[in-house]
Design a protein around this motif. Sequence first.
Motif, PDB file in Angstrom:
ATOM      1  N   PHE A  17      12.297  12.475  37.827  1.00 50.64           N
ATOM      2  CA  PHE A  17      11.896  12.098  36.469  1.00 50.64           C
ATOM      3  C   PHE A  17      11.413  10.657  36.393  1.00 50.64           C
ATOM      4  O   PHE A  17      10.575  10.330  35.551  1.00 50.64           O
ATOM      5  CB  PHE A  17      13.044  12.360  35.498  1.00 50.64           C
ATOM      6  N   ASP A  18      11.931   9.795  37.259  1.00 53.39           N
ATOM      7  CA  ASP A  18      11.413   8.427  37.317  1.00 53.39           C
ATOM      8  C   ASP A  18       9.944   8.441  37.723  1.00 53.39           C
ATOM      9  O   ASP A  18       9.121   7.686  37.184  1.00 53.39           O
ATOM     10  CB  ASP A  18      12.216   7.583  38.314  1.00 53.39           C
ATOM     11  N   TYR A  19       9.612   9.305  38.695  1.00 56.82           N
ATOM     12  CA  TYR A  19       8.222   9.414  39.149  1.00 56.82           C
ATOM     13  C   TYR A  19       7.339   9.962  38.037  1.00 56.82           C
ATOM     14  O   TYR A  19       6.258   9.420  37.760  1.00 56.82           O
ATOM     15  CB  TYR A  19       8.141  10.338  40.367  1.00 56.82           C
ATOM     16  N   LEU A  20       7.801  11.026  37.362  1.00 50.79           N
ATOM     17  CA  LEU A  20       7.004  11.628  36.295  1.00 50.79           C
ATOM     18  C   LEU A  20       6.828  10.665  35.128  1.00 50.79           C
ATOM     19  O   LEU A  20       5.751  10.592  34.525  1.00 50.79           O
ATOM     20  CB  LEU A  20       7.676  12.923  35.815  1.00 50.79           C
ATOM     21  N   ARG A  25       3.220   7.116  32.062  1.00 52.93           N
ATOM     22  CA  ARG A  25       2.876   5.794  31.529  1.00 52.93           C
ATOM     23  C   ARG A  25       1.504   5.342  32.009  1.00 52.93           C
ATOM     24  O   ARG A  25       0.788   4.646  31.289  1.00 52.93           O
ATOM     25  CB  ARG A  25       3.937   4.773  31.943  1.00 52.93           C
ATOM     26  N   LEU A  26       1.148   5.750  33.229  1.00 53.05           N
ATOM     27  CA  LEU A  26      -0.141   5.385  33.788  1.00 53.05           C
ATOM     28  C   LEU A  26      -1.263   6.318  33.321  1.00 53.05           C
ATOM     29  O   LEU A  26      -2.438   6.077  33.604  1.00 53.05           O
ATOM     30  CB  LEU A  26      -0.075   5.398  35.317  1.00 53.05           C
ATOM     31  N   GLY A  27      -0.882   7.409  32.635  1.00 55.25           N
ATOM     32  CA  GLY A  27      -1.876   8.361  32.167  1.00 55.25           C
ATOM     33  C   GLY A  27      -2.445   9.230  33.275  1.00 55.25           C
ATOM     34  O   GLY A  27      -3.568   9.730  33.156  1.00 55.25           O
ATOM     35  N   GLN A  28      -1.660   9.430  34.334  1.00 52.05           N
ATOM     36  CA  GLN A  28      -2.149  10.169  35.499  1.00 52.05           C
ATOM     37  C   GLN A  28      -1.837  11.663  35.375  1.00 52.05           C
ATOM     38  O   GLN A  28      -0.894  12.187  35.979  1.00 52.05           O
ATOM     39  CB  GLN A  28      -1.508   9.600  36.773  1.00 52.05           C
ATOM     40  N   LEU A  29      -2.618  12.358  34.573  1.00 53.61           N
ATOM     41  CA  LEU A  29      -2.376  13.778  34.323  1.00 53.61           C
ATOM     42  C   LEU A  29      -2.492  14.609  35.593  1.00 53.61           C
ATOM     43  O   LEU A  29      -1.694  15.518  35.827  1.00 53.61           O
ATOM     44  CB  LEU A  29      -3.361  14.295  33.275  1.00 53.61           C
ATOM     45  N   SER A  30      -3.474  14.311  36.432  1.00 55.99           N
ATOM     46  CA  SER A  30      -3.678  15.099  37.658  1.00 55.99           C
ATOM     47  C   SER A  30      -2.487  14.957  38.603  1.00 55.99           C
ATOM     48  O   SER A  30      -2.074  15.930  39.246  1.00 55.99           O
ATOM     49  CB  SER A  30      -4.963  14.667  38.364  1.00 55.99           C
ATOM     50  N   ALA A  31      -1.925  13.761  38.692  1.00 56.93           N
ATOM     51  CA  ALA A  31      -0.757  13.538  39.554  1.00 56.93           C
ATOM     52  C   ALA A  31       0.441  14.302  39.022  1.00 56.93           C
ATOM     53  O   ALA A  31       1.222  14.883  39.795  1.00 56.93           O
ATOM     54  CB  ALA A  31      -0.435  12.051  39.644  1.00 56.93           C
ATOM     55  N   SER A  34      -0.095  18.099  39.743  1.00 56.16           N
ATOM     56  CA  SER A  34       0.150  18.416  41.161  1.00 56.16           C
ATOM     57  C   SER A  34       1.644  18.404  41.474  1.00 56.16           C
ATOM     58  O   SER A  34       2.159  19.313  42.129  1.00 56.16           O
ATOM     59  CB  SER A  34      -0.578  17.405  42.042  1.00 56.16           C
ATOM     60  N   PHE A  35       2.346  17.394  40.970  1.00 54.73           N
ATOM     61  CA  PHE A  35       3.772  17.267  41.275  1.00 54.73           C
ATOM     62  C   PHE A  35       4.576  18.411  40.660  1.00 54.73           C
ATOM     63  O   PHE A  35       5.408  19.022  41.331  1.00 54.73           O
ATOM     64  CB  PHE A  35       4.291  15.929  40.750  1.00 54.73           C
ATOM     65  N   ILE A  36       4.321  18.705  39.376  1.00 52.07           N
ATOM     66  CA  ILE A  36       5.079  19.765  38.704  1.00 52.07           C
ATOM     67  C   ILE A  36       4.825  21.118  39.357  1.00 52.07           C
ATOM     68  O   ILE A  36       5.755  21.905  39.568  1.00 52.07           O
ATOM     69  CB  ILE A  36       4.716  19.813  37.204  1.00 52.07           C
ATOM     70  N   SER A  37       3.592  21.389  39.696  1.00 50.83           N
ATOM     71  CA  SER A  37       3.261  22.672  40.334  1.00 50.83           C
ATOM     72  C   SER A  37       3.999  22.836  41.663  1.00 50.83           C
ATOM     73  O   SER A  37       4.569  23.903  41.945  1.00 50.83           O
ATOM     74  CB  SER A  37       1.755  22.763  40.572  1.00 50.83           C
ATOM     75  N   GLN A  38       4.029  21.780  42.461  1.00 52.87           N
ATOM     76  CA  GLN A  38       4.723  21.840  43.739  1.00 52.87           C
ATOM     77  C   GLN A  38       6.244  21.901  43.550  1.00 52.87           C
ATOM     78  O   GLN A  38       6.937  22.612  44.270  1.00 52.87           O
ATOM     79  CB  GLN A  38       4.356  20.622  44.587  1.00 52.87           C
TER      80      GLN A  38
END
Length: 212
Positions: A17-20, A25-31, A34-38
């Motif tokens: 959750f720290d990573y998410l 906060r950075l607005g990195q929707l693609s990241a 990718s993370f949630i899917s994996q």
Amino acid sequence: FYKNMEPLDTVSSTPVFDYLRKQFRLGQLSAIESFISQYISRWAALPHYEKEKTLRAFIFEYVTIITNEAIQAGIEISEMEDCAKLIMRLFQSGCTETWTQDVLELTSQLIDRIQKQHENNTNHLIRMAKEYIQKNLSDELLNLEQVSNHIGLSRIYFCKLFHQVEKISFTNYLKQARIDAAKNLLLTTNLKVFEISNAVGFSNPKYFSYVF
């Protein structure tokens, strides 16, 4: 619904959750996508009930984090009411293939609102700065620090922000604003050069002529 969300400081702090939170906060929707899917794919082999229970807990935790982040970023709860149906659908439905899609749609909407809020705040601050500059052009000592203090930003941050928005450095903008004001006075008044020079913040008429 939002009133029942846990405060941000009570939400579990884990590397996941720290990573998410950081990517949000950075607005990195693609990241995030990718993370949630994996991350969710790890639970594919679990029994249906166990999978749904785990996924529901994960999504509730994540949605709690991003809605709190949005509120802390200055988004009014009333502005997120159109997100409520999406959130309620997430928590009321069973474990479905659309969960991930719905979570990402919610994430995208909140990121978009935060970015628009930031743009509005930024534009407002820059407008305040430019208005202050115009009102104080005759002050020879007018400088970056004076303007940044007026709008409540640090000198370094304001300098970067101003250049980012206006595509010109503060120093060059101030100089150009003074020259533009001088041109207007030359065209519309009978003031002498040294009077115009003083009126736009140049105490030395020779330097004014050089810059002009």
